[in-house]
Design a protein around this motif. Structure first.
Motif, short mmCIF file in Angstrom:
data_model
loop_
_atom_site.label_atom_id
_atom_site.label_comp_id
_atom_site.label_asym_id
_atom_site.label_seq_id
_atom_site.Cartn_x
_atom_site.Cartn_y
_atom_site.Cartn_z
N GLY A 200 -6.79 0.88 2.72
CA GLY A 200 -6.03 2.08 3.09
C GLY A 200 -4.70 2.21 2.37
N LYS B 9 -1.98 2.76 -0.82
CA LYS B 9 -1.86 3.57 -2.02
C LYS B 9 -1.99 2.71 -3.28
N TRP C 48 -4.27 -0.93 6.03
CA TRP C 48 -3.69 -1.36 4.75
C TRP C 48 -2.98 -2.66 5.00
N ILE D 34 -3.00 3.00 9.58
CA ILE D 34 -2.83 4.14 8.68
C ILE D 34 -2.69 5.41 9.52
N ALA E 239 -4.69 10.26 3.69
CA ALA E 239 -5.17 8.88 3.86
C ALA E 239 -6.69 8.82 3.74
N SER F 221 -0.37 12.17 12.32
CA SER F 221 -1.84 12.07 12.25
C SER F 221 -2.46 13.42 12.57
N LEU G 36 1.77 9.29 2.08
CA LEU G 36 1.25 7.95 2.41
C LEU G 36 2.04 6.85 1.71
N GLN H 114 4.12 3.93 3.60
CA GLN H 114 3.76 2.52 3.46
C GLN H 114 4.92 1.70 2.92
#
Lengths: 286, 278
Positions: free
Chosen positions: A72, A74, A103, A117, A123, A156, B6, B10
């Motif tokens: 998950g 990048k 991830w 995630i 995603a 989400s 994302l 992260q």
């Protein structure tokens, strides 16, 4: 090997192949249907663990379960990791290869945790592309486990079951339904675990996990350090009914008792599996 | 503000997970603000609260696990070092190491590889040369444990080599073999620790040890200077004839060394280069 072939492949009841049980297993070759290995424990190592695995794999079906695919993230897929994983899969002839919907690091750093995630279109796209890449490398469907999570992201855009459904539509991947994780997440995030299970795309589910967890004042933690609680067994009963039965693993990874205790806990699942079978038979006879 | 992409999310969460204090300190840090403004993070605009936990408390579940998990990995590989340093100093050393050397590998077995070198640079540590070599010895034990499997050479396969060919061969060493020379008796110290003898910091005394795996166990073999030098040359791939020159007046022991080392699986094969003598 495609997903429908794998779905038919109900291996029965398995437990994790853990170092503390190596001696017992080699001496007794216990009556267990299959073993799951933690993939990373057998990668980049050539000593006793591999010697044990080679012997176990001659006698039992093996399923591989990993924690570092970082599917998950990048970050691009770690191709060196994938090659090692494939070598191990071929060596032990693993029936399934699984990892987690999560991830584990970004920009090359590995945080060694199953991080949540956001369930967003972005995603989904990132994960779907990497799942396809993994499946091309493995030449088999990847199986992904619903994780235990301790937070939810505000942005989400869909529920976890909906994310699973869309990921399956995009990639044809399989899922490993960890029933304890559903229970832990339902408690931590305040959703209905049974309703979650009713929304799961069961045609894609290949395997179940069962485990114990720890309960704190504010949340539950997926610790794999004890027996399965009654509520999770009841969820397993429902999951088993909804799925029609799948390979089931008892996870016990901390404070691991002797082999017979773990095996005994796994065998409890037999009651639920058999009650389901008898229900099915009586329905067919009716 | 729009929702974080994302990658930003992260990178932000990676900082939160790794922060040595807690989530709140992390989200207030300059680095974290590059990705997500502190106010949004603090007020439930990134992580939702639960009925029993505020967003920062939920992030702390991940923050708390990270450091303890990686310190546990170091702890499992360096029990002798923990004894030598004491629990308090070890914890701070390990904490600093986790911060300076984030894991870059999917497999945790590689995580502590740079710890001996990290110790060597720590001027605040007393007797750091000893601590460095003790850590190196424990790391070599870990490497030997995980080294690829190998098959020991059958000495009978070398029976037909002529003396001239013996001089030219390069022996292949077990992938588990490591050699360590230290100004301190680190192997003796470690053995005393394993024997529950509570060893103290030792006085200087040069020690040499071979670390290797045989029958799935890691062994530590003390060596004297000539044996260590010969084995070092062989490990470096030098011709047998060149390597044994290091033995000097101990050359008469070479037959015994070779027999013992072969029996312990230190050699897996050999290469006989073509004779280049005109």
């Amino acid at each position: 090997m495609n997903l429908s072939d794998l779905r038919q492949d109900d291996l029965g009841l398995g437990i994790g192949l853990r170092t503390v049980h190596f001696g017992h297993i080699l001496e007794n070759w216990p009556d267990i249907d299959w073993f799951e290995i933690l993939s990373e424990n057998f990668m980049h190592t050539g000593g006793r663990p591999m010697y044990i695995l080679d012997q176990v794999a001659e006698r039992y079906p093996i399923v591989m379960h990993g924690v570092s695919m970082n599917i998950g993230s990048k970050d691009p897929l770690d191709l060196e990791y994938m090659q090692e994983l494939k070598v191990l899969r071929n060596r032990c002839k693993a029936r399934f290869v699984s990892d987690h919907i999560c991830w584990t690091g970004v920009d090359g750093t590995n945080l060694h945790d199953l991080l949540p995630i956001p369930y967003t279109e972005e995603a989904l796209k990132v994960m779907a592309e990497k799942v396809k890449q993994v499946q091309d490398i493995l030449e088999a469907p990847l199986t992904l486990e619903n994780p235990s999570t301790y937070l939810e992201f505000a942005h989400s855009e869909m529920s976890e079951p909906e994310f699973l459904r869309q990921l399956a539509n995009e990639t044809g991947c399989g899922f490993l339904m960890d029933v304890n994780n559903v229970f832990v997440c339902a408690s931590n995030h305040g959703f209905d675990a049974k309703e979650y299970l009713r929304q799961v795309p069961w045609d894609q589910v290949l395997q179940f996990h069962l485990a114990g967890h720890s309960t704190f004042e504010t949340h539950k933690l997926d610790t794999h350090d004890g027996p399965v609680c009654d509520e999770v067994w009841e969820l397993y009963r429902l999951a088993h009914e909804l799925s029609g039965g799948r390979s089931t693993l008892m996870e016990w990874d901390a404070d691991i008792p002797d082999f017979d205790a773990v095996h005994g806990e796994a065998l409890k699942a037999r009651e639920y599996r058999q009650s389901m079978s008898s229900t099915s038979s009586s329905l067919e006879n009716d | 503000m729009t929702d974080p992409d994302l990658l930003s999310l992260q990178r932000w969460m990676s900082l939160v997970v790794q922060h040595p204090k807690d989530a709140q300190a992390a989200v207030r840090s300059k680095k974290a603000k590059q990705y997500i403004p502190t106010g949004l993070a603090m007020h439930g605009k990134v992580v939702l609260p639960s009925s029993r936990m505020e967003p920062m408390a939920r992030l702390d579940v991940y923050n708390g696990g990270y450091l303890s998990r990686l310190i546990d990995v170091i702890r499992s590989d360096f029990p002798g070092l923990i004894h030598a340093l004491g629990e308090h100093a070890f914890f701070h050393l390990a904490q600093d190491y986790v911060e300076k050397h984030p894991s870059q590998h999917a497999n945790l077995i590689f995580f502590a590889a740079k710890l001996p070198g990290f110790i060597a640079k720590r001027k605040d540590l007393p007797k750091r040369a000893f601590l460095r070599d003790l850590a190196q010895l424990e790391w070599f034990i870990s490497e030997a444990f995980h080294a690829p499997a190998s098959q020991a050479i059958d000495p009978a396969s070398m029976q037909n080599l002529s003396p001239e060919e013996w001089a030219r061969i390069a022996l292949h060493c077990s992938p588990s073999l490591r050699l360590l020379e230290s100004p301190y008796p680190v192997n003796g110290y470690l053995q005393s620790f394993f024997d529950d003898k509570e060893p103290e910091f030792p006085a200087r005394a040069i020690s040499r040890v071979a670390i290797y795996r045989k029958d799935f166990r890691v062994w530590r073999l003390g060596l004297d200077k000539p044996a260590f030098q010969v084995l070092s040359k062989l490990l470096a791939g030098e011709a047998f004839g060149t390597a044994i020159e290091c033995a000097g007046d101990q050359a008469h022991r070479i037959g015994d060394w070779f027999q013992d080392w072969s029996a312990d699986g230190l050699f897996t094969g050999y290469t006989l280069p073509p004779d280049s003598t005109p």
